[in-house]
Design an enzyme around this catalytic site. Structure first.
Site, PDB file in Angstrom:
ATOM      1  N   THR A  67     -56.383  -9.223   0.240  1.00  0.00           N
ATOM      2  CA  THR A  67     -55.403  -9.201  -0.859  1.00  0.00           C
ATOM      3  C   THR A  67     -55.469 -10.452  -1.741  1.00  0.00           C
ATOM      4  O   THR A  67     -55.246 -10.354  -2.955  1.00  0.00           O
ATOM      5  CB  THR A  67     -53.976  -8.995  -0.299  1.00  0.00           C
ATOM      6  OG1 THR A  67     -53.798  -9.812   0.869  1.00  0.00           O
ATOM      7  CG2 THR A  67     -53.737  -7.556   0.093  1.00  0.00           C
ATOM      8  N   ARG A 112     -43.075  56.995 -30.759  1.00  0.00           N
ATOM      9  CA  ARG A 112     -43.179  57.723 -29.488  1.00  0.00           C
ATOM     10  C   ARG A 112     -43.169  59.200 -29.854  1.00  0.00           C
ATOM     11  O   ARG A 112     -42.712  59.584 -30.931  1.00  0.00           O
ATOM     12  CB  ARG A 112     -42.028  57.363 -28.548  1.00  0.00           C
ATOM     13  CG  ARG A 112     -40.665  57.668 -29.077  1.00  0.00           C
ATOM     14  CD  ARG A 112     -39.568  57.070 -28.198  1.00  0.00           C
ATOM     15  NE  ARG A 112     -38.275  57.503 -28.681  1.00  0.00           N
ATOM     16  CZ  ARG A 112     -37.177  56.765 -28.631  1.00  0.00           C
ATOM     17  NH1 ARG A 112     -37.202  55.553 -28.145  1.00  0.00           N
ATOM     18  NH2 ARG A 112     -36.038  57.256 -29.080  1.00  0.00           N
ATOM     19  N   ARG A 150     -56.500   7.104   4.942  1.00  0.00           N
ATOM     20  CA  ARG A 150     -55.565   7.980   5.661  1.00  0.00           C
ATOM     21  C   ARG A 150     -54.975   9.095   4.786  1.00  0.00           C
ATOM     22  O   ARG A 150     -54.304   9.991   5.280  1.00  0.00           O
ATOM     23  CB  ARG A 150     -54.445   7.148   6.303  1.00  0.00           C
ATOM     24  CG  ARG A 150     -54.892   6.463   7.582  1.00  0.00           C
ATOM     25  CD  ARG A 150     -53.884   5.441   8.055  1.00  0.00           C
ATOM     26  NE  ARG A 150     -53.910   4.238   7.221  1.00  0.00           N
ATOM     27  CZ  ARG A 150     -53.018   3.265   7.285  1.00  0.00           C
ATOM     28  NH1 ARG A 150     -52.000   3.346   8.115  1.00  0.00           N
ATOM     29  NH2 ARG A 150     -53.119   2.196   6.520  1.00  0.00           N
TER      30      ARG A 150
HETATM   31  C1  UD1 Z   1     -50.317  -6.091   3.474  1.00  0.00           C
HETATM   32  C2  UD1 Z   1     -49.890  -7.518   3.821  1.00  0.00           C
HETATM   33  C3  UD1 Z   1     -48.814  -7.437   4.907  1.00  0.00           C
HETATM   34  C4  UD1 Z   1     -47.658  -6.598   4.444  1.00  0.00           C
HETATM   35  C5  UD1 Z   1     -48.134  -5.222   4.004  1.00  0.00           C
HETATM   36  C6  UD1 Z   1     -47.009  -4.482   3.333  1.00  0.00           C
HETATM   37  C7  UD1 Z   1     -51.813  -8.988   3.511  1.00  0.00           C
HETATM   38  C8  UD1 Z   1     -52.916  -9.699   4.175  1.00  0.00           C
HETATM   39  N1  UD1 Z   1     -51.027  -8.242   4.286  1.00  0.00           N
HETATM   40  O1  UD1 Z   1     -50.925  -5.533   4.626  1.00  0.00           O
HETATM   41  O2  UD1 Z   1     -48.367  -8.742   5.241  1.00  0.00           O
HETATM   42  O3  UD1 Z   1     -46.683  -6.487   5.464  1.00  0.00           O
HETATM   43  O4  UD1 Z   1     -49.197  -5.341   3.044  1.00  0.00           O
HETATM   44  O5  UD1 Z   1     -47.351  -3.164   3.077  1.00  0.00           O
HETATM   45  O6  UD1 Z   1     -51.649  -9.117   2.313  1.00  0.00           O
HETATM   46  N2  UD1 Z   1     -56.106  -4.283  -1.681  1.00  0.00           N
HETATM   47  C9  UD1 Z   1     -57.044  -4.527  -2.646  1.00  0.00           C
HETATM   48  N3  UD1 Z   1     -58.188  -5.198  -2.295  1.00  0.00           N
HETATM   49  C10 UD1 Z   1     -58.412  -5.645  -1.042  1.00  0.00           C
HETATM   50  C11 UD1 Z   1     -57.439  -5.380  -0.068  1.00  0.00           C
HETATM   51  C12 UD1 Z   1     -56.295  -4.705  -0.419  1.00  0.00           C
HETATM   52  O7  UD1 Z   1     -56.866  -4.154  -3.798  1.00  0.00           O
HETATM   53  O8  UD1 Z   1     -59.461  -6.248  -0.827  1.00  0.00           O
HETATM   54  C13 UD1 Z   1     -54.877  -3.581  -2.068  1.00  0.00           C
HETATM   55  C14 UD1 Z   1     -54.720  -2.232  -1.387  1.00  0.00           C
HETATM   56  O9  UD1 Z   1     -55.273  -1.197  -2.175  1.00  0.00           O
HETATM   57  C15 UD1 Z   1     -53.206  -2.113  -1.277  1.00  0.00           C
HETATM   58  C16 UD1 Z   1     -52.738  -3.546  -1.135  1.00  0.00           C
HETATM   59  O10 UD1 Z   1     -53.776  -4.352  -1.649  1.00  0.00           O
HETATM   60  O11 UD1 Z   1     -52.632  -1.577  -2.459  1.00  0.00           O
HETATM   61  C17 UD1 Z   1     -52.418  -3.929   0.315  1.00  0.00           C
HETATM   62  O12 UD1 Z   1     -53.562  -3.784   1.119  1.00  0.00           O
HETATM   63  P1  UD1 Z   1     -53.474  -3.172   2.578  1.00  0.00           P
HETATM   64  O13 UD1 Z   1     -54.854  -3.121   3.134  1.00  0.00           O
HETATM   65  O14 UD1 Z   1     -52.690  -1.937   2.569  1.00  0.00           O
HETATM   66  O15 UD1 Z   1     -52.669  -4.327   3.335  1.00  0.00           O
HETATM   67  P2  UD1 Z   1     -51.793  -4.168   4.635  1.00  0.00           P
HETATM   68  O16 UD1 Z   1     -52.667  -4.248   5.824  1.00  0.00           O
HETATM   69  O17 UD1 Z   1     -50.902  -3.016   4.499  1.00  0.00           O
END
Ligand code: UD1
Ligand code: MG
Length: 454
Positions: free
Chosen positions: A87, A429, A21
């Site tokens: 995560t 000058r 995004r």
């Molecule tokens: C996550 C939380 C959610 C919380 C929210 C807060 C989980 C499953 N959900 O959701 O409960 O309310 O953050 O903002 O944890 N990332 C990785 N590798 C991955 C996936 C993610 O490094 O495989 C990193 C992303 O770059 C980011 C962070 O983890 O910095 C969070 O990932 P994102 O996909 O934004 O999770 P949300 O759906 O926002």
């Protein structure tokens, strides 16, 4: 009691995501807030909170992110998450850091840059007080998209991701910041117990709550300010985070004794140093590497970068100090003055419309309006040295390399390409010629010509 002195802590900072995004060719965590990549803000806060070591999980454009981190700190290791499987999967990419014997492990997000050190410390204190897993939650008016913290009889039961939540669960306004702290001894056992049976087919770190409880661990939630946990997903949020960062910085400086006449119009860089009793007028931009010493005044509409402004010096209005500028005590750079790689002596004045680059200006020298150091010949840069007490007449061009000795003068309008010795006056000058009555003669001739025409 702060846990920092006695307990060791690993922070795992998740920075593998793409950030679609952001509509950007560079990874989200590299976008700057106050001129510093977001992920570096998170590392700095982790360090401040007493973190012993930092494991950065990278994935998208791993090498770029890794280089930025390595340039920023020596206390981090890089762990690559090859596929983005959630995560919990991301934290496990740092498994070999997590196996070391820390007391605490705190998971932070690389795109949540406003987190306070106190907030991290609060989570660690809860671990010290006996919790095994601590979730940082916040109350919000708009919970959409966040994981919801499900609490029953005061106990945290589970975290439900928005996509997996029932309508009733979606009513909950207590949300997961994403930041969690674990007693290190139990984290691997918990994370290895997490499955990916959910709407996204991912390994959710949030499932640590249910898995931990099933293992009889103590899992608690603590509430932190929503602002601390703001995540950046797009550039609208990036701009919001920037403005919050700027507000915090303004307030910190105001409380430390800096006067600002229109605080919200000033833009600071993450490394700006402003001492007490400095006055800042409206609309000033501080780019990287600026220090302003006590008693100095920066007047409106000035732009400063890589510059030191000495005690009691006055800059602007409308001045531009470029990298390598050192303004001495009580010196002045006034309107439409540009300096670069220039050392301006104590009490020297450059009050109007000048360019002083690759130069040294002596103490109490006076640089007249429109003075230009001609420092560049199209290939190389050359220096101009102006001695103490020198008076440079208005509209002087100083063709570098050139030295002007102490207390020398240059006459207005001169192009000075040869050295001037101490106490000498240099005039370059042509001789002035006055023609008696010629102005009146011309006036009459032109008026007559105009009358015949009409
Ligand atoms: C996550 C939380 C959610 C919380 C929210 C807060 C989980 C499953 N959900 O959701 O409960 O309310 O953050 O903002 O944890 N990332 C990785 N590798 C991955 C996936 C993610 O490094 O495989 C990193 C992303 O770059 C980011 C962070 O983890 O910095 C969070 O990932 P994102 O996909 O934004 O999770 P949300 O759906 O926002
Ligand atoms: Mg997110």
């Amino acid at each position: 009691m702060s846990p920092n002195s006695t307990r060791t802590c690993l922070t795992v900072i998740l920075a593998a995501g793409e950030g679609k995004r952001m509509a950007s060719s560079v990874p989200k965590v590299v976008h700057p807030v106050a001129g510093l990549p977001m992920v570096c803000h998170v590392i700095d806060t982790a360090v401040q909170s007493g973190g012993t070591h930092h494991a950065i999980v990278v994935g998208n454009q791993a090498e770029l992110v890794a280089n930025i981190v390595k340039n920023h700190t020596d206390s981090a290791t890089i762990h690559e998450q090859k596929e983005r499987n959630g995560t919990a999967h991301a934290v496990l990419a740092a498994r070999n850091a997590v196996t070391n014997s820390y007391d605490d492990v705190v998971v932070l997000y690389g795109d949540v840059p406003l987190i306070h050190a106190d907030t991290i410390t609060a989570a660690r204190t809860a671990l010290q007080d006996g919790a095994d897993i601590v979730v940082l939650g916040f109350e919000t008016g708009d919970p959409s998209g966040y994981g919801r913290l499900l609490v029953s009889s005061g106990e945290l039961i589970a975290i439900r991701e928005h996509k997996d939540a029932t309508d009733q669960e979606r009513e909950v306004t207590f949300c997961n910041s994403g930041i969690m702290a674990f007693r290190r001894e139990c984290i691997l056992d918990v994370l290895d117990g997490i499955r990916n049976e959910n709407a996204q087919g991912e390994f959710y770190l949030t499932d640590a709550v249910e898995v931990g409880r099933s293992k009889g661990l103590s899992v608690i939630a603590i509430t932190v300010p929503e602002e601390d946990t703001l995540g950046v997903n797009d550039r609208v949020q990036l701009a919001e985070v920037e403005s919050i960062w700027q507000r915090r910085q303004r307030n910190r400086l105001l409380r430390a004794g800096v006067t600002m006449t229109a605080p919200h119009t000033i833009q600071f860089h993450h490394d700006t140093v402003i001492e007490a009793d400095v006055t800042l007028e409206a609309n000033i931009v501080f780019a990287a590497g600026v220090t302003v010493r006590s008693g100095a005044t920066i007047r409106a509409f000035s732009h400063l970068e890589g510059a030191t402004v000495g005690e009691g010096a006055i800059v602007g209005p409308y001045a531009r100090l470029r990298p390598g500028t050192e303004m001495g005590r009580g010196s002045k750079a006034g309107n439409f003055v540009e300096t670069k790689n220039a050392k301006i002596g104590a009490g020297a004045k450059i009050n109007h419309l000048s360019y002083i680059g690759d130069a040294e200006v002596g103490k109490k020298a006076n640089i007249g309006a429109g003075t230009i150091t001609c420092n560049y010949d199209g290939f190389n840069k050359h220096r101009t040295n102006i001695g103490d007490g020198v008076f440079i007449g208005s509209n002087t061009s100083l063709v570098a390399p050139v030295n002007i000795g102490k207390n020398a003068n240059t006459a207005a309008g001169s192009v000075i390409s040869q050295n001037v010795l101490e106490n000498d006056l240099a005039i370059e000058r042509s001789q002035q010629v006055n023609l008696t009555g010629k102005a009146q003669m011309l006036r009459e001739r032109y008026a007559a010509a105009k009358a015949t025409k009409s």
